[in-house]
Enzyme design. Structure first.
Site, mmCIF file in Angstrom:
data_model
loop_
_atom_site.group_PDB
_atom_site.id
_atom_site.type_symbol
_atom_site.label_atom_id
_atom_site.label_comp_id
_atom_site.label_asym_id
_atom_site.label_seq_id
_atom_site.Cartn_x
_atom_site.Cartn_y
_atom_site.Cartn_z
ATOM 1 N N LEU A 31 -5.761 -4.861 11.512
ATOM 2 C CA LEU A 31 -3.960 -5.092 11.827
ATOM 3 C C LEU A 31 -3.180 -3.856 11.970
ATOM 4 C CD1 LEU A 31 -3.292 -8.026 9.520
ATOM 5 C CD2 LEU A 31 -4.201 -7.885 11.667
ATOM 6 N N ARG A 91 9.597 2.545 7.433
ATOM 7 C CA ARG A 91 9.774 3.638 6.270
ATOM 8 C C ARG A 91 9.361 5.167 6.394
ATOM 9 N NH1 ARG A 91 8.452 2.631 0.688
ATOM 10 N NH2 ARG A 91 7.074 0.812 1.252
ATOM 11 N N GLY A 150 4.052 -12.206 10.539
ATOM 12 C CA GLY A 150 3.368 -12.245 9.397
ATOM 13 C C GLY A 150 1.585 -11.961 9.519
ATOM 14 N N GLY A 168 0.712 -8.802 -3.634
ATOM 15 C CA GLY A 168 0.234 -10.399 -3.929
ATOM 16 C C GLY A 168 -0.672 -10.480 -4.919
ATOM 17 N N GLU A 212 2.453 -14.630 -3.069
ATOM 18 C CA GLU A 212 3.132 -13.394 -2.777
ATOM 19 C C GLU A 212 4.214 -13.037 -4.009
ATOM 20 O OE1 GLU A 212 2.569 -11.029 -0.135
ATOM 21 O OE2 GLU A 212 0.820 -12.218 -0.839
ATOM 22 N N ARG A 214 -12.032 28.506 16.519
ATOM 23 C CA ARG A 214 -11.512 27.164 17.312
ATOM 24 C C ARG A 214 -12.634 26.383 17.753
ATOM 25 N NH1 ARG A 214 -7.536 29.816 21.391
ATOM 26 N NH2 ARG A 214 -7.547 27.818 22.024
ATOM 27 N N LYS A 235 -13.140 31.387 20.303
ATOM 28 C CA LYS A 235 -12.949 29.849 20.764
ATOM 29 C C LYS A 235 -14.020 29.491 22.141
ATOM 30 C CE LYS A 235 -11.378 29.016 24.630
ATOM 31 N NZ LYS A 235 -10.810 28.753 25.721
HETATM 32 C C1 UD1 Z 1 0.284 -7.955 2.335
HETATM 33 C C2 UD1 Z 1 -0.396 -9.151 1.461
HETATM 34 C C3 UD1 Z 1 -0.190 -8.965 0.018
HETATM 35 C C4 UD1 Z 1 -1.147 -7.834 -0.415
HETATM 36 C C5 UD1 Z 1 -0.543 -6.465 0.529
HETATM 37 C C6 UD1 Z 1 -1.381 -5.390 0.088
HETATM 38 C C7 UD1 Z 1 0.192 -10.922 2.976
HETATM 39 C C8 UD1 Z 1 1.008 -12.252 3.201
HETATM 40 N N1 UD1 Z 1 0.406 -10.225 2.078
HETATM 41 O O1 UD1 Z 1 1.530 -7.650 1.834
HETATM 42 O O2 UD1 Z 1 -0.836 -10.219 -0.670
HETATM 43 O O3 UD1 Z 1 -0.957 -7.491 -1.852
HETATM 44 O O4 UD1 Z 1 -0.600 -6.774 1.784
HETATM 45 O O5 UD1 Z 1 -0.915 -4.156 0.737
HETATM 46 O O6 UD1 Z 1 -0.504 -10.818 3.784
HETATM 47 N N2 UD1 Z 1 0.957 -6.607 9.780
HETATM 48 C C9 UD1 Z 1 0.905 -6.933 11.404
HETATM 49 N N3 UD1 Z 1 1.512 -8.083 11.900
HETATM 50 C C10 UD1 Z 1 2.431 -8.772 11.063
HETATM 51 C C11 UD1 Z 1 2.549 -8.501 9.771
HETATM 52 C C12 UD1 Z 1 1.883 -7.484 9.195
HETATM 53 O O7 UD1 Z 1 0.052 -6.536 12.215
HETATM 54 O O8 UD1 Z 1 3.170 -9.696 11.679
HETATM 55 C C13 UD1 Z 1 0.094 -5.463 9.381
HETATM 56 C C14 UD1 Z 1 1.073 -4.288 8.917
HETATM 57 O O9 UD1 Z 1 1.293 -3.380 9.861
HETATM 58 C C15 UD1 Z 1 0.098 -3.827 7.545
HETATM 59 C C16 UD1 Z 1 -0.455 -5.107 7.244
HETATM 60 O O10 UD1 Z 1 -0.486 -6.015 8.247
HETATM 61 O O11 UD1 Z 1 -0.736 -2.890 8.091
HETATM 62 C C17 UD1 Z 1 0.390 -5.805 6.166
HETATM 63 O O12 UD1 Z 1 1.473 -6.051 6.099
HETATM 64 P P1 UD1 Z 1 2.618 -5.866 5.292
HETATM 65 O O13 UD1 Z 1 3.896 -6.550 5.829
HETATM 66 O O14 UD1 Z 1 2.537 -4.495 4.702
HETATM 67 O O15 UD1 Z 1 2.178 -7.001 4.036
HETATM 68 P P2 UD1 Z 1 2.581 -6.933 2.668
HETATM 69 O O16 UD1 Z 1 4.013 -7.577 2.426
HETATM 70 O O17 UD1 Z 1 2.492 -5.599 2.121
#
Ligand code: UD1
Ligand code: MG
Length: 451
Positions: free
Chosen positions: A8, A15, A80, A140, A154, A315, A333
């Site tokens: 993902l 941030r 999500g 979570g 969560e 290099r 290099k």
């Molecule tokens: C998620 C978990 C949480 C866990 C935490 C660990 C869920 C609902 N929650 O929460 O239980 O403790 O990670 O760090 O899964 N992403 C996408 N597309 C989306 C949403 C997210 O690609 O639509 C990717 C984000 O870029 C990231 C990862 O998925 O790399 C996690 O997403 P993030 O929004 O950070 O989840 P958390 O709320 O931290």
């Protein structure tokens, strides 16, 4: 049985306050995304799918740079983690075996940990990677009943009692590929964030009476990067473990905290790395070599017994054979320097090969670039390049040849020859003294005119 990966990498990483997608920020010389892909690649995945969103083009390029066979899919809207994984449904259609979901911003998951998850799959339909959090914060929470994982809640949706759980979800999950997509299809978004939570597949599996468990890893493995401070913390964590590993492997580091390794640095036993040395990607330093203080090395190979620095820069494509010396303020290099050759002072060697035992005098420069093309300089064995020689490439200097210091060498020097390519010296008797007298007289006249 085969394993596929879904990584993902669609999140914005707001941030980070960056124009660069978060997963392309580097730790130890490699993008975060590559660290995640490398951990997963240890399982020899049948297919790897990278889910992109923000900065999709750049992230796709980086994914394919690591693995040309990686499939890249686009998550247009970030709804999500379950929705993100769902984007890989078509790319994994027809696959059998397991799928492991990793986050592109979480670089330190160990391959052994992933193997332990795959092993736990033998007795469980879904395996989640958990960790004991020193400070569980907003992670979570894993609700366990003995070794059965009941569900993941969560932070936003958790009761106070659930929030007191310290066993947390890393986000890494492993399941049968067909089952995972079936379960995801049943996940809704009625929760505090209005998102499709991947974590909800646990409860869906339990409703079907399937066994689900969690495998635990060290918290350090789950470190995720959301800010520049996290990025710096990830770099520090990587460096601390790389320094420790180098010391354990028999490398002398006089001031370990000042030496920076890349993700792939290889240093042989009994090598000595003095303070303030930086390794970029692609460096191998063999047994017993010495890298003296304040050197920068990247994409190069230093053989046994070679001594580099202080203050040298190697290099990409620098190949130093055994017992070569490259000294202070030298840059090398794309050049092969053969056994025992010396390049000791204030020199640039680029696009060149230097034979065994050759000595390169101070201030020598291979003039390799004509503004458009790069050209090669070939120097034989046992040659002696006089100080401040300009070698205007393409040019060659034969075995045991010499160049007079200050020469601008534009044509090949045959083996054994001495090339003198500079203006002949002429001494004008008494001229210096007479010139100075004239100048002092002129100055005196000027100052008298002013007072
Ligand atoms: C998620 C978990 C949480 C866990 C935490 C660990 C869920 C609902 N929650 O929460 O239980 O403790 O990670 O760090 O899964 N992403 C996408 N597309 C989306 C949403 C997210 O690609 O639509 C990717 C984000 O870029 C990231 C990862 O998925 O790399 C996690 O997403 P993030 O929004 O950070 O989840 P958390 O709320 O931290
Ligand atoms: Mg997160």
């Amino acid at each position: 049985m085969s394993t596929s990966l879904v990584i993902l990498a669609a999140g914005q990483g707001s941030r980070m306050k960056s124009d660069l997608p978060k997963v392309l920020h580097k730790v130890a010389g490699a993008p975060l995304l590559h660290h995640a892909m490398r951990a997963g690649s240890a399982l020899e995945p049948a297919r790897t799918v990278v889910v992109t969103g923000h900065g999709a083009g750049l992230v796709a390029d980086a994914a394919r740079a690591f693995d040309p066979d990686a499939e890249v899919v686009l998550q247009e809207e970030q709804l999500g983690t379950a929705h993100a994984v769902d984007q890989a449904r078509d790319a994994l259609a027809g696959m059998s075996g397991d799928v492991i979901v990793l986050y592109g911003d979480t670089p330190f998951i160990r391959p052994e940990t992933l193997s332990a998850m795959v092993a736990a799959r033998a007795a469980h339909a879904v395996v989640v990677l958990g960790f004991e959090a020193a400070n569980p914060g907003r992670y979570g929470r894993l609700v366990m009943a003995d070794d059965i994982l009941e569900r993941i809640v969560e932070f936003k949706d958790a009761t106070d009692e659930e929030r007191s759980i310290t066993f947390c979800n890393s986000g890494v999950i492993c399941a049968d590929v067909g089952l995972l997509f079936d379960l995801i299809a049943e996940v809704g978004n009625k929760n505090a964030s209005g998102e499709y939570y991947l974590t909800d597949v646990v409860e869906q599996a339990r409703l079907r009476g399937l066994p689900v468990t969690a495998v635990a890893c060290e918290e350090a493995e789950t470190l995720g990067v959301n800010s520049r401070a996290d990025l710096a913390a990830a770099e520090a964590a990587f460096q601390a473990s790389a320094r420790h590993a180098a010391l354990e492997d028999g490398v002398t580091l006089q001031a370990p905290e000042t030496v920076f390794f890349a993700f792939d640095t290889v240093v042989g036993r009994d090598a000595v790395i003095e303070p303030n040395v930086v390794f970029g990607p692609g460096v191998t330093v063999e047994t017993g070599a010495v890298i003296r203080a304040f050197c920068h090395l990247e994409g190069c190979h230093v053989a046994r017994g070679a001594v580099v620095g202080p203050y040298a820069r190697l290099r990409p494509g620098a190949e130093l054979a055994e017992h070569v010396r490259v000294g202070n303020f030298c840059e090398v290099k794309n050049a092969q320097i053969d056994t025992g050759a010396k390049v000791n002072h204030l020199t640039y060697i680029g696009d060149a090969s230097i034979g065994a035992g050759t000595n390169i005098g101070a201030g020598t420069i291979t003039c390799n670039y004509d503004g458009v093309f790069k050209h090669h300089t070939e120097i034989g064995a046992g040659a002696f390049i006089g100080s401040n020689t300009m070698l205007v490439a393409p040019v060659s200097v034969g075995d045991e040849a010499m160049t007079a210091s200050g020469s601008v060498v534009t044509s090949d020097v045959p083996a054994g020859a001495l090339a003198v390519a500079r203006g002949r010296q002429v001494n004008k008797p008494d001229l210096a003294r007479r010139m100075m007298e004239r100048l002092w007289a002129a100055k005196k006249k000027l100052t008298e005119g002013k007072s």
